[in-house]
Write a protein that holds these residues in place. Structure first.
Motif, PDB file in Angstrom:
ATOM      1  N   VAL A 227     -79.533  42.188   8.328  1.00 18.93           N
ATOM      2  CA  VAL A 227     -80.645  41.258   8.158  1.00 18.93           C
ATOM      3  C   VAL A 227     -80.786  40.477   9.456  1.00 18.93           C
ATOM      4  O   VAL A 227     -79.860  39.751   9.852  1.00 18.93           O
ATOM      5  N   TYR A 228     -81.937  40.644  10.124  1.00 14.16           N
ATOM      6  CA  TYR A 228     -82.201  39.984  11.400  1.00 14.16           C
ATOM      7  C   TYR A 228     -83.180  38.805  11.194  1.00 14.16           C
ATOM      8  O   TYR A 228     -84.144  38.917  10.443  1.00 14.16           O
ATOM      9  N   LEU A 229     -82.923  37.722  11.910  1.00  9.79           N
ATOM     10  CA  LEU A 229     -83.932  36.667  12.033  1.00  9.79           C
ATOM     11  C   LEU A 229     -84.853  37.077  13.161  1.00  9.79           C
ATOM     12  O   LEU A 229     -84.420  37.267  14.303  1.00  9.79           O
ATOM     13  N   MET A 230     -86.146  37.225  12.852  1.00 11.43           N
ATOM     14  CA  MET A 230     -87.114  37.653  13.861  1.00 11.43           C
ATOM     15  C   MET A 230     -87.836  36.465  14.485  1.00 11.43           C
ATOM     16  O   MET A 230     -88.048  36.415  15.702  1.00 11.43           O
ATOM     17  N   SER A 231     -88.239  35.502  13.665  1.00 18.13           N
ATOM     18  CA  SER A 231     -88.974  34.352  14.201  1.00 18.13           C
ATOM     19  C   SER A 231     -88.927  33.206  13.204  1.00 18.13           C
ATOM     20  O   SER A 231     -88.610  33.404  12.025  1.00 18.13           O
ATOM     21  N   GLY A 232     -89.255  32.024  13.672  1.00 14.57           N
ATOM     22  CA  GLY A 232     -89.383  30.877  12.803  1.00 14.57           C
ATOM     23  C   GLY A 232     -88.101  30.113  12.591  1.00 14.57           C
ATOM     24  O   GLY A 232     -87.197  30.105  13.413  1.00 14.57           O
ATOM     25  N   LYS A 233     -88.032  29.463  11.452  1.00 11.22           N
ATOM     26  CA  LYS A 233     -86.970  28.520  11.128  1.00 11.22           C
ATOM     27  C   LYS A 233     -85.582  29.155  11.213  1.00 11.22           C
ATOM     28  O   LYS A 233     -85.341  30.245  10.713  1.00 11.22           O
ATOM     29  N   GLU A 234     -84.663  28.443  11.879  1.00  9.35           N
ATOM     30  CA  GLU A 234     -83.286  28.890  11.963  1.00  9.35           C
ATOM     31  C   GLU A 234     -82.583  28.734  10.604  1.00  9.35           C
ATOM     32  O   GLU A 234     -82.978  27.904   9.790  1.00  9.35           O
ATOM     33  N   VAL A 235     -81.565  29.557  10.404  1.00  7.07           N
ATOM     34  CA  VAL A 235     -80.763  29.475   9.194  1.00  7.07           C
ATOM     35  C   VAL A 235     -79.344  29.147   9.598  1.00  7.07           C
ATOM     36  O   VAL A 235     -78.765  29.827  10.449  1.00  7.07           O
ATOM     37  N   ALA A 236     -78.777  28.113   9.012  1.00  8.73           N
ATOM     38  CA  ALA A 236     -77.424  27.685   9.387  1.00  8.73           C
ATOM     39  C   ALA A 236     -76.397  28.751   9.030  1.00  8.73           C
ATOM     40  O   ALA A 236     -76.536  29.449   8.036  1.00  8.73           O
TER      41      ALA A 236
ATOM     42  N   SER B  78     -93.077  29.963   7.516  1.00  8.76           N
ATOM     43  CA  SER B  78     -92.215  29.354   8.528  1.00  8.76           C
ATOM     44  C   SER B  78     -91.135  30.280   9.075  1.00  8.76           C
ATOM     45  O   SER B  78     -90.343  29.871   9.924  1.00  8.76           O
ATOM     46  N   GLN B  79     -91.104  31.536   8.608  1.00  7.26           N
ATOM     47  CA  GLN B  79     -89.997  32.393   9.030  1.00  7.26           C
ATOM     48  C   GLN B  79     -90.288  33.862   8.741  1.00  7.26           C
ATOM     49  O   GLN B  79     -91.013  34.189   7.787  1.00  7.26           O
ATOM     50  N   GLN B  80     -89.713  34.739   9.572  1.00  5.49           N
ATOM     51  CA  GLN B  80     -89.740  36.175   9.282  1.00  5.49           C
ATOM     52  C   GLN B  80     -88.350  36.762   9.503  1.00  5.49           C
ATOM     53  O   GLN B  80     -87.678  36.458  10.494  1.00  5.49           O
ATOM     54  N   VAL B  81     -87.905  37.573   8.545  1.00  7.27           N
ATOM     55  CA  VAL B  81     -86.647  38.309   8.703  1.00  7.27           C
ATOM     56  C   VAL B  81     -86.934  39.795   8.562  1.00  7.27           C
ATOM     57  O   VAL B  81     -87.889  40.206   7.890  1.00  7.27           O
ATOM     58  N   LEU B  82     -86.103  40.590   9.208  1.00 10.86           N
ATOM     59  CA  LEU B  82     -86.212  42.050   9.161  1.00 10.86           C
ATOM     60  C   LEU B  82     -84.943  42.597   8.531  1.00 10.86           C
ATOM     61  O   LEU B  82     -83.840  42.239   8.933  1.00 10.86           O
ATOM     62  N   ILE B  83     -85.120  43.482   7.547  1.00 11.14           N
ATOM     63  CA  ILE B  83     -83.987  44.129   6.881  1.00 11.14           C
ATOM     64  C   ILE B  83     -84.004  45.604   7.257  1.00 11.14           C
ATOM     65  O   ILE B  83     -85.038  46.277   7.131  1.00 11.14           O
ATOM     66  N   VAL B  84     -82.879  46.107   7.724  1.00 11.59           N
ATOM     67  CA  VAL B  84     -82.764  47.504   8.158  1.00 11.59           C
ATOM     68  C   VAL B  84     -81.594  48.148   7.429  1.00 11.59           C
ATOM     69  O   VAL B  84     -80.481  47.612   7.415  1.00 11.59           O
ATOM     70  N   LEU B  85     -81.828  49.316   6.826  1.00 12.69           N
ATOM     71  CA  LEU B  85     -80.804  49.995   6.017  1.00 12.69           C
ATOM     72  C   LEU B  85     -80.678  51.451   6.444  1.00 12.69           C
ATOM     73  O   LEU B  85     -81.661  52.188   6.452  1.00 12.69           O
ATOM     74  N   ASN B  86     -79.454  51.850   6.762  1.00 15.19           N
ATOM     75  CA  ASN B  86     -79.181  53.238   7.098  1.00 15.19           C
ATOM     76  C   ASN B  86     -78.660  53.963   5.862  1.00 15.19           C
ATOM     77  O   ASN B  86     -77.534  53.725   5.427  1.00 15.19           O
ATOM     78  N   PHE B  87     -79.467  54.853   5.288  1.00 10.87           N
ATOM     79  CA  PHE B  87     -79.082  55.598   4.094  1.00 10.87           C
ATOM     80  C   PHE B  87     -78.244  56.834   4.425  1.00 10.87           C
ATOM     81  O   PHE B  87     -77.812  57.537   3.522  1.00 10.87           O
ATOM     82  N   SER B  88     -78.019  57.085   5.697  1.00 15.25           N
ATOM     83  CA  SER B  88     -77.315  58.289   6.103  1.00 15.25           C
ATOM     84  C   SER B  88     -75.809  58.068   6.167  1.00 15.25           C
ATOM     85  O   SER B  88     -75.324  56.964   6.403  1.00 15.25           O
TER      86      SER B  88
END
Length: 317
Positions: free
Chosen positions: A308-317, A259-269
């Protein structure tokens, strides 16, 4: 140990552990523990063992009928600081996990310097976001959620038995075992009497009461992430997949449920880097540098920034 050099090597290496480590009957003993644990659905076993991925995989398989056991995964504590190294290790570990195995990630414990001391505050925040968005069980050493640093322990204050038995080697672990600071008062609200160890170096500001009042504090970032884990179907039980970014400084992955996809992006620099997802995110859910709910997705990640990005699907309050 024929290769042991007194005064140079760790005294624990003086003898080879041929009778006390990796014995043939270990798997059977752990399996018997799991059979007992299975009598109550609320029981679970975690073993303390510093192992690589093949070693952990072997221990995961010890419980043949009731998979109620996981070995601690301490590896993130010792990996070289590199987005590529972290991604490759986590990919390998995730690939080794069976369908009934519980992954876990540990960033600190009582045998090592505190996270903020080992890697610095910026990196510590980034690793917290990583740990709390990966699958499975995050294990948090008390005080790391405050960005607490090591204490300063004088020779007269040493209490660690290991350090007392082999003085002069610098093996003391007391620095990371300072009392929990609940407020900025004397002894951090831990006790009205002098504790067995001095308070941590930054306990006057890195304490629960002080950090509750600051939106951007370590404590409030941890709380937002933990709440997000509870509310997000993708973070709760979604799968893990690394994402290619074309930049060695960035580690990105998705967590995806039905029901949902999130994307996690981390800058190690330690420098800003540009990052633009292939698919436009719906919105920013949480980050190390706040900006929660930002209508416009900033194209540049600050040094040691995680999002942390919401990409698609169920919203998070």
């Amino acid at each position: 140990n024929p290769h042991f050099v007194p005064g140079v090597n760790n005294p624990a290496e003086a003898f080879l552990r041929i009778h006390s480590s990796g014995q043939q009957g270990l798997m059977g003993v752990i399996n018997s523990f799991c059979n007992v644990l299975a009598e109550d659905e609320d029981r679970f076993l975690v073993s303390e063992a510093y192992l690589n991925v093949p070693g952990m995989h072997k221990l995961y398989g010890a419980c043949t009928e009731h998979p109620l056991h996981a070995p601690f995964n301490f590896n993130l504590m010792t990996l070289p600081w590199s987005a590529t190294v972290f991604r490759e290790f986590i990919d390998e570990y995730e690939a080794s996990i069976g369908p009934n195995d519980l992954p876990n990630y540990v960033l600190g414990n009582h045998d090592n310097s505190r996270l903020a001391t080992r890697v610095g505050e910026g990196r510590a925040r980034l690793l917290a976001l990583l740990q709390l968005t990966l699958r499975g069980m995050p294990v948090i050493y008390y005080g790391d959620e405050l960005g607490l640093k090591d204490g300063v322990v004088s020779a007269a204050s040493v209490r660690d038995p290991w350090s007392l038995r082999v003085p002069g080697y610098g093996f003391g672990r007391d620095d990371a075992r300072s009392p929990m600071p609940w407020n900025a008062g004397r002894y951090g609200g831990f006790s009205r009497h002098k504790p067995w160890q001095p308070m941590a170096a930054n306990a006057e500001t890195a304490n629960v009461e002080s950090e509750r009042a600051h939106r951007g504090s370590f404590l409030n970032m941890y709380r937002r992430l933990i709440e997000l884990r509870r509310l997000s179907p993708a973070l709760l039980d979604g799968d893990y997949r690394a994402v290619s970014t074309g930049d060695d400084a960035i580690y990105a992955f998705t967590r995806t449920s039905s029901s949902q996809q999130v994307l996690i992006v981390l800058n190690f620099s330690s420098k800003p880097v540009k990052f633009k997802p292939v698919t436009a995110p719906r919105r920013l859910l949480v980050g190390t540098h706040a900006r929660v709910g930002a209508a416009t997705i900033a194209p540049e990640l600050a040094p040691f920034e995680g999002r942390v990005y919401l990409m698609s699907g169920k919203e998070v309050a």
